[in-house]
Design a protein around this motif. Sequence first.
Motif, PDB file in Angstrom:
ATOM      1  N   ASP A  12      37.285  47.954  53.982  1.00 51.43           N
ATOM      2  CA  ASP A  12      37.809  48.573  52.652  1.00 51.43           C
ATOM      3  C   ASP A  12      38.432  47.611  51.854  1.00 51.43           C
ATOM      4  N   LEU A  13      38.149  46.308  51.905  1.00 55.75           N
ATOM      5  CA  LEU A  13      38.683  45.073  51.239  1.00 55.75           C
ATOM      6  C   LEU A  13      38.065  45.149  49.847  1.00 55.75           C
ATOM      7  N   TYR A  14      38.654  44.604  48.825  1.00 54.70           N
ATOM      8  CA  TYR A  14      38.025  44.432  47.717  1.00 54.70           C
ATOM      9  C   TYR A  14      37.415  42.747  47.940  1.00 54.70           C
ATOM     10  N   VAL A  15      36.085  42.778  47.627  1.00 57.41           N
ATOM     11  CA  VAL A  15      35.560  41.307  47.885  1.00 57.41           C
ATOM     12  C   VAL A  15      35.145  40.842  46.611  1.00 57.41           C
ATOM     13  N   GLY A  16      35.571  39.719  46.073  1.00 54.04           N
ATOM     14  CA  GLY A  16      35.020  39.165  44.961  1.00 54.04           C
ATOM     15  C   GLY A  16      34.365  37.479  45.036  1.00 54.04           C
ATOM     16  N   GLU A  17      33.954  37.145  43.857  1.00 57.21           N
ATOM     17  CA  GLU A  17      33.541  35.734  44.049  1.00 57.21           C
ATOM     18  C   GLU A  17      33.927  35.203  42.259  1.00 57.21           C
ATOM     19  N   SER A  18      34.752  34.140  42.527  1.00 61.74           N
ATOM     20  CA  SER A  18      35.243  33.341  41.396  1.00 61.74           C
ATOM     21  C   SER A  18      34.781  32.235  41.188  1.00 61.74           C
ATOM     22  N   ARG A  19      34.246  31.780  39.951  1.00 59.49           N
ATOM     23  CA  ARG A  19      33.969  30.201  39.850  1.00 59.49           C
ATOM     24  C   ARG A  19      34.601  29.695  38.418  1.00 59.49           C
ATOM     25  N   ALA A  20      34.860  28.230  38.589  1.00 62.71           N
ATOM     26  CA  ALA A  20      35.304  27.757  37.390  1.00 62.71           C
ATOM     27  C   ALA A  20      34.398  26.343  37.285  1.00 62.71           C
ATOM     28  N   GLU A 162      44.157  42.931  39.837  1.00 61.00           N
ATOM     29  CA  GLU A 162      44.340  44.254  39.535  1.00 61.00           C
ATOM     30  C   GLU A 162      43.643  45.100  40.481  1.00 61.00           C
ATOM     31  N   PRO A 163      42.298  44.832  40.856  1.00 59.99           N
ATOM     32  CA  PRO A 163      41.694  46.084  41.945  1.00 59.99           C
ATOM     33  C   PRO A 163      42.269  45.731  43.124  1.00 59.99           C
ATOM     34  N   VAL A 164      42.861  44.420  43.570  1.00 63.79           N
ATOM     35  CA  VAL A 164      43.699  44.266  44.859  1.00 63.79           C
ATOM     36  C   VAL A 164      44.778  44.994  45.001  1.00 63.79           C
TER      37      VAL A 164
END
Length: 172
Positions: A12-20, A162-164
């Motif tokens: 039930d984790l929020y899972v994301g991917e961020s790039r810069a 925010e979602p976390v």
Amino acid sequence: MQVTDPRERTDDLYVGESRATVPPEDFEEVADSEAVTAGWVVTAFTFDDRGRVLLIEQPWADGWICPGGALKPGESLADGATRELREETGVDIDPIAPRGVDEFAFVNEETDETAGWTLVVFEAVAESAELEADLGLDGEEITDARWFDGLPDDVYNPDLFEPVYERCEHSG
């Protein structure tokens, strides 16, 4: 101690991917950073007994952010979050559980080479709401730390945090 990826045991984790994307001259510096070398970064939404959340302000961040940093060799994720909160704010915490994971990568704009880390965001409870007068360790630039009644409008990386934060609010 080997790090256990929370995605392997929590669904039930929020899972994301961020790039810069960064220019080549900046890529070399970030690829050699403590966070990239460690491979794991931990942070925590820490709540006091009044339900307020602790956030810090750092010059590099465009907004308020959770205290945290790179995992040290041999540390568990929870131990790293506990150490980082203590070092940056003086607050002792009890990590409840991971609530979010983000795969972060810097991308060299010329070569598409990447360097990054896995960020784990915990929900935690503060043992006390008292903040240290001297924030951070030597060489760390933390300009402010505050308890907020809710997530401020100018939170750093709102697409992730925010979602976390919402998962933390609805976990009890």
